[in-house]
Design a protein around this motif. Structure first.
Motif, short mmCIF file in Angstrom:
data_model
loop_
_atom_site.label_atom_id
_atom_site.label_comp_id
_atom_site.label_asym_id
_atom_site.label_seq_id
_atom_site.Cartn_x
_atom_site.Cartn_y
_atom_site.Cartn_z
N ASN A 1 0.83 -1.21 0.00
CA ASN A 1 0.00 0.00 0.00
C ASN A 1 0.87 1.26 0.00
OD1 ASN A 1 0.77 0.50 2.68
ND2 ASN A 1 -1.09 -0.39 3.54
N THR A 2 0.24 2.40 -0.04
CA THR A 2 0.97 3.68 -0.13
C THR A 2 1.81 3.96 1.11
OG1 THR A 2 -0.99 4.85 0.68
CG2 THR A 2 -0.68 4.74 -1.71
N GLY B 1 3.62 1.69 2.46
CA GLY B 1 4.72 0.75 2.41
C GLY B 1 4.46 -0.57 3.11
N LYS B 2 3.25 -0.78 3.57
CA LYS B 2 2.88 -2.04 4.24
C LYS B 2 2.46 -3.06 3.18
CE LYS B 2 3.13 -0.30 8.44
NZ LYS B 2 3.94 -0.83 9.49
N THR B 3 2.90 -4.30 3.36
CA THR B 3 2.66 -5.34 2.36
C THR B 3 1.73 -6.41 2.90
OG1 THR B 3 4.84 -4.98 1.39
CG2 THR B 3 3.79 -7.08 0.92
N SER B 4 0.79 -6.83 2.05
CA SER B 4 -0.05 -7.99 2.32
C SER B 4 0.30 -9.04 1.26
CB SER B 4 -1.53 -7.64 2.27
OG SER B 4 -1.88 -7.15 1.00
N THR B 5 0.14 -10.31 1.64
CA THR B 5 0.53 -11.42 0.75
C THR B 5 -0.61 -12.41 0.64
OG1 THR B 5 2.82 -11.19 1.48
CG2 THR B 5 2.24 -13.24 0.37
N ARG B 6 -0.83 -12.87 -0.58
CA ARG B 6 -1.82 -13.91 -0.85
C ARG B 6 -1.10 -15.09 -1.49
NH1 ARG B 6 -5.64 -13.58 -5.86
NH2 ARG B 6 -6.77 -15.51 -5.67
N ARG B 7 -1.20 -16.26 -0.87
CA ARG B 7 -0.60 -17.47 -1.42
C ARG B 7 -1.74 -18.41 -1.80
NH1 ARG B 7 3.23 -19.63 -4.42
NH2 ARG B 7 3.51 -21.82 -3.96
N TRP B 8 -1.87 -18.67 -3.11
CA TRP B 8 -2.89 -19.57 -3.66
C TRP B 8 -2.16 -20.85 -4.03
CZ3 TRP B 8 -4.15 -22.23 -8.10
CH2 TRP B 8 -5.50 -22.50 -8.33
N VAL C 1 -3.95 -15.71 3.22
CA VAL C 1 -3.76 -14.27 3.07
C VAL C 1 -3.18 -13.73 4.37
CG1 VAL C 1 -4.89 -12.05 2.68
CG2 VAL C 1 -5.65 -14.08 1.42
N THR C 2 -2.04 -13.04 4.24
CA THR C 2 -1.42 -12.40 5.38
C THR C 2 -1.55 -10.90 5.18
OG1 THR C 2 0.15 -14.23 5.60
CG2 THR C 2 0.70 -12.18 6.75
N ASP C 3 -2.22 -10.24 6.13
CA ASP C 3 -2.44 -8.80 5.98
C ASP C 3 -1.19 -8.01 6.37
OD1 ASP C 3 -2.44 -8.55 8.79
OD2 ASP C 3 -4.62 -8.45 8.92
N GLU C 4 -1.28 -6.70 6.23
CA GLU C 4 -0.11 -5.84 6.49
C GLU C 4 0.32 -5.86 7.96
OE1 GLU C 4 -3.95 -3.87 6.24
OE2 GLU C 4 -2.77 -4.60 4.58
N LYS C 5 -0.52 -6.41 8.85
CA LYS C 5 -0.16 -6.52 10.27
C LYS C 5 0.41 -7.90 10.60
CE LYS C 5 -3.66 -3.21 11.70
NZ LYS C 5 -4.90 -3.00 12.43
N GLY C 6 0.53 -8.77 9.58
CA GLY C 6 1.08 -10.10 9.78
C GLY C 6 0.07 -11.15 10.21
N ARG C 7 -1.21 -10.79 10.18
CA ARG C 7 -2.27 -11.73 10.57
C ARG C 7 -2.70 -12.54 9.35
NH1 ARG C 7 -6.38 -9.73 14.32
NH2 ARG C 7 -7.66 -9.62 12.46
N THR C 8 -2.80 -13.86 9.51
CA THR C 8 -3.10 -14.74 8.38
C THR C 8 -4.49 -15.35 8.49
OG1 THR C 8 -0.76 -15.28 8.14
CG2 THR C 8 -2.33 -16.81 7.16
N SER C 9 -5.19 -15.36 7.35
CA SER C 9 -6.49 -16.03 7.25
C SER C 9 -6.37 -17.12 6.19
CB SER C 9 -7.58 -15.03 6.89
OG SER C 9 -7.30 -14.40 5.66
N PHE C 10 -7.32 -18.05 6.20
CA PHE C 10 -7.28 -19.21 5.32
C PHE C 10 -8.62 -19.40 4.63
CE2 PHE C 10 -8.57 -23.65 4.86
CZ PHE C 10 -7.59 -24.12 3.99
N ARG C 11 -8.57 -19.85 3.39
CA ARG C 11 -9.77 -20.23 2.65
C ARG C 11 -9.44 -21.48 1.85
NH1 ARG C 11 -12.42 -16.95 -2.36
NH2 ARG C 11 -14.05 -18.45 -2.81
#
Length: 187
Positions: free
Chosen positions: A23-24, A26-33, A51-61
Motif C-alpha cells: 500500500n501507499t 509501504g505495508k505489504t499484504s501477501t496472498r498465497r494460492w 492471506v497475510t495482511d499488512e499486520k502479519g495476521r493470516t487467514s485461510f480459505r
C-alpha cells in the motif's frame, strides 16, 4: 502488485502462485494460492488460499468439491474459512441452476458460522434485465428452524449501476419491513 512464484501441472494449469500488494504506506499484504486441482475437463475442483495482511495476521480459505454442469457452470462446491482470529466457518453451495442465457436462477447453501451455528440459505433469481439481476428472492432458516426472507427488486442506470431498489425483509416473527432507495448516486 507483484505476482510470481507460479507453478503449473503437467497440462499447463496453474497449481500455485504468490501475490504481494504494497500500500501507499509501504505495508505489504501477501496472498498465497496453492494446491490447485482440476477435473478431467480442466475445471477447477479445489484450492487453498492463505492471506497475510499488512499486520502479519493470516487467514485461510479452502475451496473444494467444485462441480460443474455440462456447460461448465459451477453447480456445487464446499468452502472452509479461518479468519485471522482463528474463527472457523464452512459453507456448502449446491444446486446451482442457470437459464439458457447463463444467468444464475437459484442455489442452496448450508452454512456453519464461527460459533458452530448451522443455517440453510436458498436464493432464487426471479428476473433479469439485459443480463442484470432485476428481482431475487431468498430465504434463510437458522439452526433453531426460524425462517427469514428477503425479496429484492432493482433498477439499473448509467454504467449498469443500481439506480434504485426495493427490498422487503421478513423476520422470524413474520413481520415485514420494506426499504426503498431511489436515485442512488455514485462518485
Amino acid at each position: 502488485l507483484e505476482w510470481g512464484q507460479a507453478n503449473y501441472d503437467e497440462k499447463g494449469r496453474i497449481t500455485s502462485f504468490t501475490e504481494k500488494n504494497t500500500n501507499t504506506a509501504g505495508k505489504t499484504s501477501t496472498r498465497r494460492w496453492e494446491k490447485g486441482r482440476y477435473d478431467d475437463r480442466g475445471q477447477l475442483t479445489g484450492y487453498e488460499e492463505h492471506v497475510t495482511d499488512e499486520k502479519g495476521r493470516t487467514s485461510f480459505r479452502g475451496w473444494d468439491e467444485g462441480r460443474y454442469d455440462e456447460n461448465g457452470r459451477v453447480v456445487g462446491n464446499e468452502e472452509r474459512t479461518v479468519d485471522a482470529d482463528g474463527a472457523a466457518g464452512w459453507r456448502q453451495w449446491k444446486n446451482g441452476d442457470y437459464n439458457a442465457k447463463n444467468e444464475l436462477m437459484g442455489f442452496s447453501e448450508k452454512i456453519m458460522d464461527a460459533r458452530g451455528e448451522l443455517s440453510d440459505h436458498d436464493w432464487f433469481g426471479k428476473d433479469y434485465n439485459n443480463g442484470l439481476l432485476a428481482h431475487s428472492f431468498e430465504t434463510t432458516t437458522d439452526s433453531r428452524g426460524r425462517l427469514t426472507s428477503k425479496d429484492w427488486t432493482g433498477v439499473y442506470g448509467e454504467k449498469d449501476r443500481v439506480a434504485s431498489f426495493r427490498e422487503t425483509n421478513t423476520d422470524i416473527a413474520g413481520q415485514a419491513s420494506t426499504r426503498v432507495q431511489d436515485k442512488l448516486v455514485y462518485d
